[in-house]
Design a protein around this motif. Sequence first.
Motif, PDB file in Angstrom:
ATOM      1  N   ASN A  65      59.156  14.299  46.650  1.00  0.00           N
ATOM      2  CA  ASN A  65      59.682  15.355  45.778  1.00  0.00           C
ATOM      3  C   ASN A  65      61.213  15.406  45.742  1.00  0.00           C
ATOM      4  O   ASN A  65      61.785  16.015  44.849  1.00  0.00           O
ATOM      5  CB  ASN A  65      59.115  16.721  46.188  1.00  0.00           C
ATOM      6  N   LYS A  66      61.876  14.776  46.709  1.00  0.00           N
ATOM      7  CA  LYS A  66      63.336  14.886  46.741  1.00  0.00           C
ATOM      8  C   LYS A  66      64.016  14.079  45.638  1.00  0.00           C
ATOM      9  O   LYS A  66      65.142  14.385  45.257  1.00  0.00           O
ATOM     10  CB  LYS A  66      63.878  14.442  48.091  1.00  0.00           C
TER      11      LYS A  66
ATOM     12  N   ASN B 187      62.598  13.217  55.168  1.00  0.00           N
ATOM     13  CA  ASN B 187      62.343  12.459  53.929  1.00  0.00           C
ATOM     14  C   ASN B 187      63.516  12.629  52.974  1.00  0.00           C
ATOM     15  O   ASN B 187      63.929  11.689  52.297  1.00  0.00           O
ATOM     16  CB  ASN B 187      61.076  12.981  53.242  1.00  0.00           C
TER      17      ASN B 187
ATOM     18  N   GLY C 160      67.176  19.504  52.480  1.00  0.00           N
ATOM     19  CA  GLY C 160      66.108  19.577  51.487  1.00  0.00           C
ATOM     20  C   GLY C 160      66.607  19.576  50.039  1.00  0.00           C
ATOM     21  O   GLY C 160      65.820  19.719  49.115  1.00  0.00           O
TER      22      GLY C 160
ATOM     23  N   ALA D 114      53.243  22.028  49.395  1.00  0.00           N
ATOM     24  CA  ALA D 114      53.879  22.358  50.679  1.00  0.00           C
ATOM     25  C   ALA D 114      55.292  22.855  50.417  1.00  0.00           C
ATOM     26  O   ALA D 114      56.011  22.275  49.602  1.00  0.00           O
ATOM     27  CB  ALA D 114      53.948  21.112  51.552  1.00  0.00           C
ATOM     28  N   THR D 115      55.679  23.912  51.145  1.00  0.00           N
ATOM     29  CA  THR D 115      57.059  24.381  51.003  1.00  0.00           C
ATOM     30  C   THR D 115      57.796  24.341  52.338  1.00  0.00           C
ATOM     31  O   THR D 115      57.231  24.691  53.381  1.00  0.00           O
ATOM     32  CB  THR D 115      57.119  25.788  50.362  1.00  0.00           C
ATOM     33  N   GLY D 116      59.052  23.859  52.267  1.00  0.00           N
ATOM     34  CA  GLY D 116      59.891  23.762  53.464  1.00  0.00           C
ATOM     35  C   GLY D 116      61.194  24.499  53.229  1.00  0.00           C
ATOM     36  O   GLY D 116      61.308  25.700  53.473  1.00  0.00           O
TER      37      GLY D 116
ATOM     38  N   ASP E  61      50.619  13.312  54.731  1.00  0.00           N
ATOM     39  CA  ASP E  61      51.421  13.196  55.956  1.00  0.00           C
ATOM     40  C   ASP E  61      51.200  14.416  56.836  1.00  0.00           C
ATOM     41  O   ASP E  61      50.798  15.469  56.343  1.00  0.00           O
ATOM     42  CB  ASP E  61      52.908  13.065  55.589  1.00  0.00           C
TER      43      ASP E  61
ATOM     44  N   THR F 138      53.735  15.758  47.559  1.00  0.00           N
ATOM     45  CA  THR F 138      55.194  15.705  47.607  1.00  0.00           C
ATOM     46  C   THR F 138      55.731  14.520  48.415  1.00  0.00           C
ATOM     47  O   THR F 138      56.937  14.417  48.637  1.00  0.00           O
ATOM     48  CB  THR F 138      55.730  17.029  48.184  1.00  0.00           C
TER      49      THR F 138
ATOM     50  N   GLY G  70      56.042  11.825  51.805  1.00  0.00           N
ATOM     51  CA  GLY G  70      56.193  12.004  53.253  1.00  0.00           C
ATOM     52  C   GLY G  70      55.327  11.110  54.124  1.00  0.00           C
ATOM     53  O   GLY G  70      55.378  11.217  55.357  1.00  0.00           O
TER      54      GLY G  70
HETATM   55  C1  LIG Z   1      56.970  15.355  51.912  1.00  0.00           C
HETATM   56  C2  LIG Z   1      57.585  16.677  51.659  1.00  0.00           C
HETATM   57  N1  LIG Z   1      56.829  17.649  51.102  1.00  0.00           N
HETATM   58  C3  LIG Z   1      57.309  18.868  50.861  1.00  0.00           C
HETATM   59  C4  LIG Z   1      58.615  19.190  51.187  1.00  0.00           C
HETATM   60  C5  LIG Z   1      59.082  20.581  50.939  1.00  0.00           C
HETATM   61  O1  LIG Z   1      59.957  20.647  49.868  1.00  0.00           O
HETATM   62  P1  LIG Z   1      61.102  21.747  49.835  1.00  0.00           P
HETATM   63  O2  LIG Z   1      62.078  21.381  50.933  1.00  0.00           O
HETATM   64  O3  LIG Z   1      61.692  21.626  48.508  1.00  0.00           O
HETATM   65  O4  LIG Z   1      60.487  23.060  50.126  1.00  0.00           O
HETATM   66  C6  LIG Z   1      59.453  18.214  51.763  1.00  0.00           C
HETATM   67  C7  LIG Z   1      60.831  18.542  52.157  1.00  0.00           C
HETATM   68  O5  LIG Z   1      61.454  17.885  52.940  1.00  0.00           O
HETATM   69  C8  LIG Z   1      58.920  16.925  51.993  1.00  0.00           C
HETATM   70  O6  LIG Z   1      59.667  15.952  52.538  1.00  0.00           O
END
Ligand SMILES: Cc1ncc(COP(=O)(O)O)c(C=O)c1O
Length: 350
Positions: free
Chosen positions: A55-56, A84, A171, A205-207, A300, A331, A333
């Motif tokens: 997603n990056k 990632n 991120g 997934a949210t980070g 992942d 997303t 990973g």
């Molecule tokens: C594989 C993966 N999925 C989801 C996310 C979450 O995205 P965000 O940081 O935009 O919330 C990340 C962020 O590093 C990621 O690497």
Amino acid sequence: MESKCVKQLLGQKPKANLGFYPTPFYRLENLSKKLGINLFIKREDFSGQSLFGGNKIRKLEYLIGDAKEQGAEYIFTFGATQSNHAMQTVEACRKEGLTPILYLVAYVEPDEDDLRSNLLLDKILGAEVHVILKNPGESDAEVDARSVQLAREHMKQLTKEGHKCYEIPMGGANLIGSAGFIDGFVELAEQAAAVGQNFDYLVHATGSGGTMAGLVAGKKLLKHPMRVLSFDVIGHDASYLENSAALANESLEWLGVDERISAEDFEHDNDYYLPGYEMPSDAGNDAIRLLAREEGLFLDPVYSGKAFAGMLDYIKKGIIPQKSSVIFLHTGGATALFAEKEILGDLLEK
Ligand SMILES: Cc1ncc(COP(=O)(O)O)c(C=O)c1O
């Protein structure tokens, strides 16, 4: 607003072409049957630019576009040692002729003689990598802040020497990066419309929150009825949704539109991240094996496995009712499958 108008506004922004879009979108036949829902997947892990997409890249197209417009030479960014985002930033820099410098926090300490996964790729890509070890008693927030402080001192020095530096937050979660997922939502809405089905849920997934902010801002702009379910992989307090709404609103303002969102627009779940960031969960590892064995594709343990586990539990509990139409946003990973043993846990034990 119509999707073509949003695309026009996005089209006016500086952008680097890093990925291959639209990313694939298709039905998971075996799991749809097994779970009793209509399950589609959106393969952001296939974004390119290398085999190790995610997603990056969509965020970086706008961030690197902006950096180049500002005449940057050095790109500084942050994350965990197995980030990632950091690895994909280095790839993007290499393609665009910029110099990447990473400040990475060792939540899981790497073995310098046996580098793995994204850290290995960072080194092959020739990035300047600064690994920040946690001091005894230092919290995650404190070590993250120290990493940023060290990088800013480094940037100050380079600036003094006459160089132009550009900082991308962890991120890629700023107003420009998040706008990438306004773009992502529009692309997905068009693909969903093209298969002629109404989708009830989009799961991801949210980070850092940048993807969630962009998706929900995109949903708001298009007045799209699909619900966005965001499964947290870090564990955040209440300020997270306020901050993510502020981020989404900065992206909307940057785009030049009047719509705004609030914290209540997010459907955010903090119940599936434990035991912690970069620490595998049994349910996440079960989800990885399920997708691998039913569909032959890889999630992942840090991000997508935990979000998929959350979705499976929602289906089991009827929160996502049978026969619902659901999109899982993959997303990326999966390089984490080649990371340190602590990140994988008991993945191979079943
Ligand atoms: C594989 C993966 N999925 C989801 C996310 C979450 O995205 P965000 O940081 O935009 O919330 C990340 C962020 O590093 C990621 O690497």
